[in-house]
Design an enzyme around this catalytic site. Sequence first.
Site, PDB file in Angstrom:
ATOM      1  N   ASN A   1     -22.308  13.195 -37.461  1.00  0.00           N
ATOM      2  CA  ASN A   1     -21.311  14.384 -37.712  1.00  0.00           C
ATOM      3  C   ASN A   1     -20.130  13.792 -38.243  1.00  0.00           C
ATOM      4  O   ASN A   1     -19.038  14.460 -38.398  1.00  0.00           O
ATOM      5  CB  ASN A   1     -21.097  15.030 -36.427  1.00  0.00           C
ATOM      6  N   GLY A  50     -33.830  25.942 -26.805  1.00  0.00           N
ATOM      7  CA  GLY A  50     -33.666  25.437 -28.469  1.00  0.00           C
ATOM      8  C   GLY A  50     -33.869  24.208 -28.607  1.00  0.00           C
ATOM      9  O   GLY A  50     -33.961  23.244 -27.695  1.00  0.00           O
ATOM     10  N   LYS A  82     -25.518  17.344 -41.139  1.00  0.00           N
ATOM     11  CA  LYS A  82     -25.722  16.233 -40.430  1.00  0.00           C
ATOM     12  C   LYS A  82     -26.685  15.321 -40.652  1.00  0.00           C
ATOM     13  O   LYS A  82     -26.679  14.096 -40.572  1.00  0.00           O
ATOM     14  CB  LYS A  82     -25.829  16.722 -38.857  1.00  0.00           C
ATOM     15  N   SER A 133     -11.730  22.707 -36.137  1.00  0.00           N
ATOM     16  CA  SER A 133     -11.409  20.939 -36.499  1.00  0.00           C
ATOM     17  C   SER A 133     -10.147  20.929 -37.111  1.00  0.00           C
ATOM     18  O   SER A 133      -9.469  19.905 -36.544  1.00  0.00           O
ATOM     19  CB  SER A 133     -12.471  20.552 -37.083  1.00  0.00           C
ATOM     20  N   GLY A 177     -18.731  26.150 -25.851  1.00  0.00           N
ATOM     21  CA  GLY A 177     -18.824  24.648 -26.437  1.00  0.00           C
ATOM     22  C   GLY A 177     -17.574  24.089 -26.816  1.00  0.00           C
ATOM     23  O   GLY A 177     -17.265  23.299 -27.388  1.00  0.00           O
ATOM     24  N   THR A 235     -20.333  19.204 -40.164  1.00  0.00           N
ATOM     25  CA  THR A 235     -20.938  20.544 -39.518  1.00  0.00           C
ATOM     26  C   THR A 235     -22.327  20.672 -40.245  1.00  0.00           C
ATOM     27  O   THR A 235     -22.675  20.286 -41.267  1.00  0.00           O
ATOM     28  CB  THR A 235     -19.925  21.613 -39.044  1.00  0.00           C
ATOM     29  N   GLY A 268     -33.379  22.779 -32.116  1.00  0.00           N
ATOM     30  CA  GLY A 268     -32.955  22.379 -33.397  1.00  0.00           C
ATOM     31  C   GLY A 268     -32.120  21.279 -33.171  1.00  0.00           C
ATOM     32  O   GLY A 268     -32.193  20.619 -32.498  1.00  0.00           O
ATOM     33  N   ASP A 319     -21.216  14.090 -31.246  1.00  0.00           N
ATOM     34  CA  ASP A 319     -21.580  15.244 -30.683  1.00  0.00           C
ATOM     35  C   ASP A 319     -22.228  14.915 -29.109  1.00  0.00           C
ATOM     36  O   ASP A 319     -21.851  15.585 -28.140  1.00  0.00           O
ATOM     37  CB  ASP A 319     -22.764  15.940 -31.260  1.00  0.00           C
ATOM     38  N   SER A 361     -14.166  27.080 -38.907  1.00  0.00           N
ATOM     39  CA  SER A 361     -14.111  25.767 -38.129  1.00  0.00           C
ATOM     40  C   SER A 361     -12.687  25.350 -37.457  1.00  0.00           C
ATOM     41  O   SER A 361     -11.552  25.819 -38.264  1.00  0.00           O
ATOM     42  CB  SER A 361     -14.176  24.531 -39.028  1.00  0.00           C
TER      43      SER A 361
END
Length: 279
Positions: A89, A127, A68, A20, A238, A64, A129, A104, A18
């Site tokens: 999140n 995707g 979530k 973050s 991202g 993460t 997900g 997000d 991460s």
Amino acid sequence: MLLSDVALEVWGDPIGHSLSPAMHTAAYGYLGWNWTYGRRRVDELSFPTELSRLDAAHRGLSLTMPLKHAAFAVTGDRDARAALTGAANTLVRTPAGWRAFNTDVGGIVEALREQGVVAPERARIVGAGATASAALVALAELGARDVEVAARRPDAAATLVDLGERVGTAVTAVSLGDRARRAVDVTIATLPGGASVDHSVADELAATGGALMDVVYGHWPTDLSRAWDRAGASARGGEGMLLHQAVLQIRAFATGGVDDPLPREAEVVAVMRRALVGD
């Protein structure tokens, strides 16, 4: 603005990758806030126990994968984006308990705007997900009314079709290998990092896909970004989403909501961006 000592963490499994902590720590240092931001490896099974052990000094959490949905489930106090996506999140402590946010969605919105995508009419999500729900809500907020979801199993997109009805966007689920493609203004790829996409399929997606935002930031370039490069089209990873969702998290940690800008926010964003790329 909350300026007293505050403890914050990011939880997930895995968590060592991460970025973050670097971004949050840089922001708090620039703002002169005596806040700490750590990381902890927590899986779904241990999440409720770990959450119950936090003391009052812990103002909030970033979550993460795979937490979530678990974070969403621990409270009925959710912002509109979390309520729509069924995922959170961010958790912020309030006098009444935890409040859940999904930053997000806002992170995707701001990242797309930075890429020049401001009013897409048609879009594609690759995707189906958890991140795909955030992508769909973000696209709806930007005005998209026609979204194609390309998934390995189109039946997995059923919840996205339902979500599209709630946000006023028509969602069509197709196979990832489908060769009949309509042109779209933007593609958001939500496949996990390291996921492979057949060379010819990737090229088909790039040929009609408009600008690409791939939510992956730790496995770059991806099969899809390489296809966009071959097509001479715009492709970004991202990092922008990660940055802007973190800004919204800090707003939530500081004020209990995401609407009020931080002090000197443009400068804070620049500091966080440098921390993100390792400058």
